[in-house]
Write a protein that holds these residues in place. Sequence first.
Motif, PDB file in Angstrom:
ATOM      1  N   LYS A 129       0.504  -1.432  -0.300  1.00 59.37           N
ATOM      2  CA  LYS A 129      -0.398   0.235   0.172  1.00 59.37           C
ATOM      3  C   LYS A 129       1.085   1.437   0.013  1.00 59.37           C
ATOM      4  N   ASN A 130       1.924   1.791   0.737  1.00 60.16           N
ATOM      5  CA  ASN A 130       2.733   2.422   0.800  1.00 60.16           C
ATOM      6  C   ASN A 130       3.421   2.921  -0.270  1.00 60.16           C
ATOM      7  N   GLN A 131       3.760   1.847  -1.522  1.00 64.65           N
ATOM      8  CA  GLN A 131       4.051   2.111  -2.920  1.00 64.65           C
ATOM      9  C   GLN A 131       2.856   2.101  -3.989  1.00 64.65           C
ATOM     10  N   ASP A 132       1.474   2.211  -3.340  1.00 64.57           N
ATOM     11  CA  ASP A 132       0.208   2.749  -4.257  1.00 64.57           C
ATOM     12  C   ASP A 132      -0.582   1.354  -5.174  1.00 64.57           C
ATOM     13  N   VAL A 133       0.528   0.798  -4.702  1.00 67.02           N
ATOM     14  CA  VAL A 133      -0.190  -0.938  -5.119  1.00 67.02           C
ATOM     15  C   VAL A 133      -2.314  -0.658  -4.315  1.00 67.02           C
ATOM     16  N   LYS A 134      -2.676  -1.007  -5.180  1.00 72.12           N
ATOM     17  CA  LYS A 134      -3.986  -0.422  -5.015  1.00 72.12           C
ATOM     18  C   LYS A 134      -4.328  -2.718  -4.345  1.00 72.12           C
TER      19      LYS A 134
END
Length: 320
Positions: A218-223
């Motif tokens: 999530k912190n790397q913008d993975v949904k």
Amino acid sequence: MDFVMIENQFTNMVEDVSNAVGRTVHRKIVLAIASKYVASGKPFDSVKYKEVLQEMKKQTSWTSPLRTTVGYSIAANLLEQEDPQQAVKNLLHNVNIMKEAKFRSGNFSFIGAQFLTEEESEKRAHAQAARALFDAIRKHHKFLTSYDDIPYAVLLSSPSDDAELRAETMNRYYKELRTYNFNAGNELQWLSQLLTFLSAQYDNNLVPNVVTIRDTLKNQDVKVKTMHYPLLGFLAILEVNQVQLQQIVDVYNELKDMKLLKWHREFVLFMAIQIVIYDMAQVQQSLSMTIMSSIELLIQAQQAAMFAAMGAAAVASSSS
């Protein structure tokens, strides 16, 4: 990892699978089958695939689950067996054994039937053990436990297993994950079940690992959506490290902009994880073939459950 090659392979595979299943089949089915073969590096035999579909029609009535959306996914799993006729016959034999164990016939019992042991003398004992585990799980989550838990009950049980202990451990994982803001529901139950894959005994490290994996993605913008919860369990079981997680993020970022996936972004994380898991298997001797085949079955069970749940029960037609 050659992303251009992966994208080209996926584009070509989607076309091959689409031609084999016919244009009336839901796009999600096509994408899932294509991603399975691209990730594993296995060839897709469209001729044999059609033979399997034809055998399903020959050996079942028009009301069979094999004539619905789930049947196309199951057909892809049967491709590795040499004789399509015998493959379908064996599957239906397993379904009957599941019925004997008091599992109601339907999409999920057909999915679960794929995961019964190959040892003929042990099939009935395995099915009974699966039923015992299913009933034990339902004691903890009466209203949550339903037909969609059948594949996991089969996959995670054995005649020598302590069903009550495994169900208790699942429930403990479920409750602990809820304290880390995981949403209650079927997906969380599947995740808690998967965490008992290696042992029915509670493991203090697994929940923290799942939380770390989720937060890192999530912190790397993975949904990461609720439908992806079981995927986090696969990664925790495999004890992926930060380097491997970064690989998943990199593959995810490359795939998410593909035109083919524009309207099906939920499949991107499935694909990314499948690709990295198979890549891990090629470089890590610690990943035995037994574990890899089981992980593959777990992913298949999750995807098949998602297909059945989405309500796209398109009946197979002669055009395929």
